[in-house]
Design a protein around this motif. Structure first.
Motif, short mmCIF file in Angstrom:
data_model
loop_
_atom_site.label_atom_id
_atom_site.label_comp_id
_atom_site.label_asym_id
_atom_site.label_seq_id
_atom_site.Cartn_x
_atom_site.Cartn_y
_atom_site.Cartn_z
N PHE A 44 0.90 -1.16 0.00
CA PHE A 44 0.00 0.00 0.00
C PHE A 44 0.93 1.21 0.00
N GLY A 45 1.26 1.69 -1.20
CA GLY A 45 2.32 2.70 -1.29
C GLY A 45 1.90 3.92 -2.10
N PHE A 46 2.39 5.08 -1.70
CA PHE A 46 1.99 6.33 -2.33
C PHE A 46 3.13 7.34 -2.39
N ASN A 47 3.03 8.18 -3.40
CA ASN A 47 3.82 9.41 -3.45
C ASN A 47 2.84 10.54 -3.13
N CYS A 48 3.03 11.19 -1.98
CA CYS A 48 2.04 12.16 -1.49
C CYS A 48 2.52 13.60 -1.66
N GLN A 49 1.54 14.46 -1.78
CA GLN A 49 1.82 15.90 -1.69
C GLN A 49 0.86 16.52 -0.70
N ILE A 50 1.41 17.21 0.28
CA ILE A 50 0.56 17.81 1.32
C ILE A 50 0.76 19.32 1.31
N ALA A 51 -0.34 20.07 1.50
CA ALA A 51 -0.24 21.53 1.61
C ALA A 51 -1.10 21.99 2.78
N LEU A 52 -0.56 22.92 3.55
CA LEU A 52 -1.31 23.51 4.67
C LEU A 52 -1.74 24.92 4.30
N LYS A 53 -2.92 25.29 4.78
CA LYS A 53 -3.42 26.65 4.58
C LYS A 53 -3.86 27.21 5.93
N GLY A 54 -3.77 28.53 6.07
CA GLY A 54 -4.24 29.13 7.31
C GLY A 54 -3.74 30.56 7.45
N ASP A 55 -4.60 31.43 7.96
CA ASP A 55 -4.22 32.84 8.17
C ASP A 55 -3.04 32.96 9.12
N ALA A 56 -2.91 31.99 10.02
CA ALA A 56 -1.83 32.03 11.02
C ALA A 56 -0.45 32.00 10.36
N VAL A 109 -4.01 25.44 12.04
CA VAL A 109 -4.10 25.12 10.61
C VAL A 109 -5.58 25.15 10.20
N ASP A 110 -5.89 25.91 9.16
CA ASP A 110 -7.30 26.04 8.73
C ASP A 110 -7.73 24.94 7.76
N ALA A 111 -6.80 24.48 6.91
CA ALA A 111 -7.18 23.50 5.90
C ALA A 111 -5.95 22.70 5.48
N VAL A 112 -6.21 21.46 5.11
CA VAL A 112 -5.13 20.59 4.61
C VAL A 112 -5.58 20.01 3.28
N GLU A 113 -4.69 20.11 2.31
CA GLU A 113 -4.96 19.50 1.00
C GLU A 113 -3.92 18.41 0.79
N LEU A 114 -4.39 17.24 0.41
CA LEU A 114 -3.47 16.10 0.28
C LEU A 114 -3.79 15.32 -0.97
N THR A 115 -2.74 15.02 -1.75
CA THR A 115 -2.88 14.15 -2.92
C THR A 115 -2.00 12.94 -2.70
N ALA A 116 -2.54 11.76 -3.03
CA ALA A 116 -1.74 10.54 -2.98
C ALA A 116 -1.75 9.89 -4.35
N ASN A 117 -0.57 9.76 -4.93
CA ASN A 117 -0.43 9.03 -6.19
C ASN A 117 0.04 7.62 -5.87
N GLU A 118 -0.71 6.65 -6.33
CA GLU A 118 -0.39 5.24 -6.06
C GLU A 118 0.99 4.88 -6.63
N MET A 119 1.75 4.07 -5.90
CA MET A 119 2.96 3.44 -6.42
C MET A 119 2.54 2.02 -6.78
N VAL A 153 -9.60 19.15 3.33
CA VAL A 153 -10.43 19.16 4.54
C VAL A 153 -10.22 20.49 5.25
N VAL A 154 -11.33 21.14 5.58
CA VAL A 154 -11.30 22.49 6.16
C VAL A 154 -11.87 22.43 7.57
N ARG A 155 -11.26 23.21 8.46
CA ARG A 155 -11.80 23.32 9.83
C ARG A 155 -13.00 24.27 9.80
N THR A 156 -14.09 23.87 10.42
CA THR A 156 -15.25 24.78 10.53
C THR A 156 -15.65 24.84 12.00
N GLY A 157 -16.60 25.71 12.29
CA GLY A 157 -17.08 25.87 13.67
C GLY A 157 -17.71 24.59 14.20
N THR A 158 -18.16 23.73 13.28
CA THR A 158 -18.85 22.50 13.71
C THR A 158 -18.06 21.24 13.34
#
Ligand SMILES: O=c1[nH]c(=O)c2[nH]c(=O)[nH]c2[nH]1
Length: 324
Positions: A44-56, A109-119, A153-158
């Protein structure tokens, strides 16, 4: 909230992670175009790319203030170490798990974007004494094509909310040696291309699809999960069956078939290239076939989305024609 005023993100690419002996996914809906019924997750293998977003993170750019910066090196470690805590069996559920875990761990962190490319790895075949069968120990990295999936995935009040979730395949390369044409296009002072009534059509395809209900992408209910292998098999079958008039027509028909087999999908998006070989020797004396060479640049491309509304309209058209 994510910063709506400007692009602001940072992250890590080429994060490779492999885990062995993840449970297989089985119980997939069976379709006539595919014998695929179980995904082997031994590797179960992947090449991933992760990005963080947030006003902080603004002051990390404007003032060099690193006090709230999660080092991209730590992001890599996070993905790799948390792989061990993952309980599911699909790439889609893995990326969702990582994003939620990230948001839970780092409150700024307000939001995380993640891509996984299968190996992609395949079993090798080994002798059994009476024939040959799949080795469950040795695998080869052999397929040209690979699955891919992206989530945000984004953080919301709920709580955390999935705002984007796509699955896809990249680098499917298919050649049909007979049964493809391309004629009837505009002929004017710029036209040099001859009409083709039987061309060796070589295409590159990338697909992406979205589920109507994002939860179905997780694989928790395998009957609702769509394996990329099944999508590829539908494309192979439609290409095989259809005397196609163009790549445009071909991908529309592939899209309709996919959406018919999998009503849980909202749409299917194509990006295709025309890589048709150039003819060198058209007729070989006393033999079937021709001689070709690689196409020279430039290449043609298409982009098209097929939706459930298209399928509905086609079915209504067919029904109306059947009555007449
Ligand atoms: O399937 C095709 N579509 C086109 O639009 C096109 N244009 C072209 O030159 N060859 C092709 N082939």
């Amino acid at each position: 909230m994510t910063n709506g005023k400007r692009t602001m993100l940072y992250g890590k690419g080429d994060v490779f992670v492999y885990r062995t002996y993840v449970p297989n996914i089985k119980g997939l809906r069976q379709i006539p175009e595919s014998s695929f019924n179980e995904r082997d997750n031994t590797i179960f293998g992947f090449n991933c790319q992760i990005a963080l977003k947030g006003d902080a993170f603004l002051t990390s750019f404007t003032e060099g203030d690193n006090s709230l910066v999660v080092a991209t090196d730590s992001m890599k470690n996070f993905i790799q170490y948390e792989m061990a805590n993952f309980q599911g069996n699909t790439a889609e559920s893995f990326i969702k798990f990582i994003c939620n875990r990230f948001l839970d761990k780092y409150a700024h962190v307000d939001a995380v974007e993640l891509t996984a490319n299968e190996m992609p790895f395949e079993h090798v075949l080994v002798p059994t004494g009476t024939g040959h069968d799949k080795s469950h120990l040795v695998y080869k990295k052999s397929r040209n094509e690979y699955a891919t999936t992206t989530i945000e995935v984004v953080r919301t009040g709920t709580g955390n909310k999935v705002v984007k979730h796509t699955s896809g395949i990249r680098d499917v390369h298919l050649i049909k040696v007979s049964g493809s044409s391309f004629y009837g296009f505009i002929r004017d002072q710029y036209t040099t291309l001859p009409e083709a009534f039987d061309r060796p059509l070589f295409i590159y395809l990338d697909f992406d699809w979205e589920y109507e209900n994002i939860e179905d992408a997780s694989g928790a209910n395998p009957e609702k999960y769509v394996a990329s292998e099944q999508i590829a098999d539908i494309a192979n079958t439609v290409f095989h069956e259809l005397d196609n008039k163009s790549i445009q027509q071909l991908i529309y028909k592939i899209g309709l078939r996919i959406l018919d087999r999998f009503p849980q999908l909202k749409n299917i998006q194509f990006k295709t290239n025309n890589r048709t070989w150039e003819t060198v020797v058209e007729e070989i004396p006393n033999a079937k076939g021709s001689v070709y060479q690689e196409p020279r640049p430039p290449y043609g491309f298409q982009g098209f989305e097929v939706t459930q509304a298209d399928l509905k309209a086609e079915k209504e058209k067919e029904a109306a024609e059947a009555i007449q």
